[in-house]
Design a protein around this motif. Structure first.
Motif, PDB file in Angstrom:
ATOM      1  N   THR A  38     -10.619  11.495  -6.715  1.00  0.00           N
ATOM      2  CA  THR A  38     -10.134  12.875  -6.567  1.00  0.00           C
ATOM      3  C   THR A  38     -10.763  13.565  -5.364  1.00  0.00           C
ATOM      4  OG1 THR A  38     -11.836  13.861  -8.010  1.00  0.00           O
ATOM      5  CG2 THR A  38      -9.797  13.095  -9.060  1.00  0.00           C
ATOM      6  N   LEU A  41      -8.517  14.055  -2.436  1.00  0.00           N
ATOM      7  CA  LEU A  41      -7.436  15.026  -2.508  1.00  0.00           C
ATOM      8  C   LEU A  41      -7.898  16.366  -1.954  1.00  0.00           C
ATOM      9  CD1 LEU A  41      -6.122  14.242  -6.098  1.00  0.00           C
ATOM     10  CD2 LEU A  41      -5.070  13.548  -3.931  1.00  0.00           C
ATOM     11  N   GLN A  45      -5.864  20.579  -5.225  1.00  0.00           N
ATOM     12  CA  GLN A  45      -5.235  19.613  -6.125  1.00  0.00           C
ATOM     13  C   GLN A  45      -6.177  19.129  -7.226  1.00  0.00           C
ATOM     14  OE1 GLN A  45      -4.306  17.042  -2.654  1.00  0.00           O
ATOM     15  NE2 GLN A  45      -2.269  16.848  -3.554  1.00  0.00           N
ATOM     16  N   LEU A 158       0.465  15.936  -6.500  1.00  0.00           N
ATOM     17  CA  LEU A 158       0.320  15.250  -5.222  1.00  0.00           C
ATOM     18  C   LEU A 158       1.261  15.821  -4.169  1.00  0.00           C
ATOM     19  CD1 LEU A 158       0.078  11.548  -6.466  1.00  0.00           C
ATOM     20  CD2 LEU A 158      -1.798  13.085  -5.835  1.00  0.00           C
ATOM     21  N   LEU A 251       5.079  10.646  -0.656  1.00  0.00           N
ATOM     22  CA  LEU A 251       4.129  11.686  -1.045  1.00  0.00           C
ATOM     23  C   LEU A 251       3.805  12.592   0.137  1.00  0.00           C
ATOM     24  CD1 LEU A 251       1.610   9.504  -3.088  1.00  0.00           C
ATOM     25  CD2 LEU A 251       3.453  10.942  -3.994  1.00  0.00           C
ATOM     26  N   SER A 255      -1.860  13.566   0.481  1.00  0.00           N
ATOM     27  CA  SER A 255      -2.123  12.836  -0.764  1.00  0.00           C
ATOM     28  C   SER A 255      -2.080  11.320  -0.572  1.00  0.00           C
ATOM     29  CB  SER A 255      -1.091  13.232  -1.826  1.00  0.00           C
ATOM     30  OG  SER A 255      -1.179  14.599  -2.141  1.00  0.00           O
ATOM     31  N   CYS A 258      -5.459   8.937  -0.766  1.00  0.00           N
ATOM     32  CA  CYS A 258      -5.990   8.739  -2.114  1.00  0.00           C
ATOM     33  C   CYS A 258      -5.177   7.703  -2.880  1.00  0.00           C
ATOM     34  CB  CYS A 258      -5.994  10.070  -2.864  1.00  0.00           C
ATOM     35  SG  CYS A 258      -6.488   9.937  -4.597  1.00  0.00           S
ATOM     36  N   VAL A 259      -3.870   7.867  -2.875  1.00  0.00           N
ATOM     37  CA  VAL A 259      -3.008   6.962  -3.642  1.00  0.00           C
ATOM     38  C   VAL A 259      -3.008   5.567  -3.028  1.00  0.00           C
ATOM     39  CG1 VAL A 259      -0.671   6.574  -4.490  1.00  0.00           C
ATOM     40  CG2 VAL A 259      -1.619   8.889  -4.448  1.00  0.00           C
TER      41      VAL A 259
END
Length: 314
Positions: A38, A41, A45, A158, A251, A255, A258-259
């Motif tokens: 996290t 982000l 968020q 996101l 996205l 974001s 992170c993903v």
């Protein structure tokens, strides 16, 4: 939770801010890897993600780590009471419980459908009575509520560069891929709870059943047929990752780091399972620490750069 995150998210009111802080502390304590993710982000968020994690964690623990003396019936009754109370509070838009207050606020802010929460409760109930899944379709039903809806809940937080419904199938697939990876890594641990999260018909096709898996868990050795079965399950899971991958580009740019990092590191667990010769019974498959640190460091740099160029997440 830091004041900066709460202010960035527009969370006001002492009670609500305290509720989100509670969720952040819960995440930091019990979901260290998830908590670190996290940090990639934007500050605005993070509170919502902490709230959604905390709620899922509480329900999962209610089923998997019950109070001493609890029975499946008593746990089911408690889960029903929690569900009915939560849905009533969700409709009212408020709760006295700090964790539920935060997740209800998040659901309201991001228009997260009630159906996603109902699906999660349904899968938690399945864990009380279902010990195996005869087919891929049966397992998919469970995974929808236990993992796909988590991806769908997080998606509006996101942000996307396309209509949300266009990105939704990819987000669901990513949640599914992560869950299937957990199932493969945790075969022995799940067996201790009396559960198998692998399609029985696909195992049977190569001569594997519950007893054979239990023998592997007991001896920490790998039967050739089990190796073949697990190799096939890894291949099937990789196909789900391939289905999810195009969703990263859908996205919001801030974001994506992170993903993408989560995608790489969770996929790395499959690499480790392969490197161990598929013997998930001899020890937990883990991505080496140096790889995790390298991936996280690179992602943090990319995330900061992306937030400077694309500061708004909508």
């Amino acid at each position: 939770m830091t004041r900066r995150e709460l202010d960035a998210a527009g969370i006001t009111g002492a009670g609500l801010r305290a509720a989100y802080r509670y969720c952040r502390e819960l995440n930091a304590r019990h979901g260290r890897t998830y908590f670190l993710a996290t940090r990639m982000l934007a500050p605005a968020q993070r509170p919502a993600v902490h709230a959604l994690y905390g709620f899922a964690r509480r329900l999962d623990d209610l089923v998997d780590e019950p109070e001493p003396g609890a029975t499946p019936d008593s746990i089911a009754a408690t889960l029903h009471t929690v569900e009915e109370g939560f849905l009533a509070e969700l409709a009212a838009g408020t709760s006295e419980d700090p964790l539920r207050a935060a997740v209800i606020d998040t659901a309201t802010r991001y228009a997260i459908p009630e159906a996603y929460f109902r699906a999660f409760f349904a899968s938690m109930r399945m864990d009380l009575t279902v010990t195996g899944y005869p087919t891929r379709a049966a397992l998919d039903e469970y995974v929808h509520g236990s993992a796909e809806v988590i991806g769908l809940q997080v998606l509006p937080v996101l942000g996307t560069v396309v209509p949300r419904e266009e990105a939704a199938p990819r987000a669901a697939a990513l949640g599914k891929a992560f869950q299937l990876t957990n199932f493969l890594r945790d075969v022995a641990e799940d067996l201790e709870r009396g559960r198998i999260y692998l399609p029985a018909d696909e195992l049977a096709a190569v001569g594997v059943d519950r007893d054979r898996l239990a023998w592997c868990a007991r001896t920490r050795r790998l039967d050739p047929r089990v190796r073949r079965a697990l190799a096939e399950q890894v291949a099937a899971t990789r196909r789900v990752y391939a289905e999810a991958r195009p969703g990263i580009a859908l996205l919001h740019p801030a974001s994506r780091p992170c993903v993408r990092t989560a995608y790489v590191l969770y996929g790395g667990i499959l690499d480790r399972i392969e490197a161990l010769g598929y013997n998930v019974f001899a020890g937990r498959a883990r991505v080496p620490r140096y790889r995790r640190l390298a991936a996280a460091g690179d992602a943090l740099v990319r995330a900061r750069w992306a937030r400077r160029r694309h500061p708004a997440v909508t």
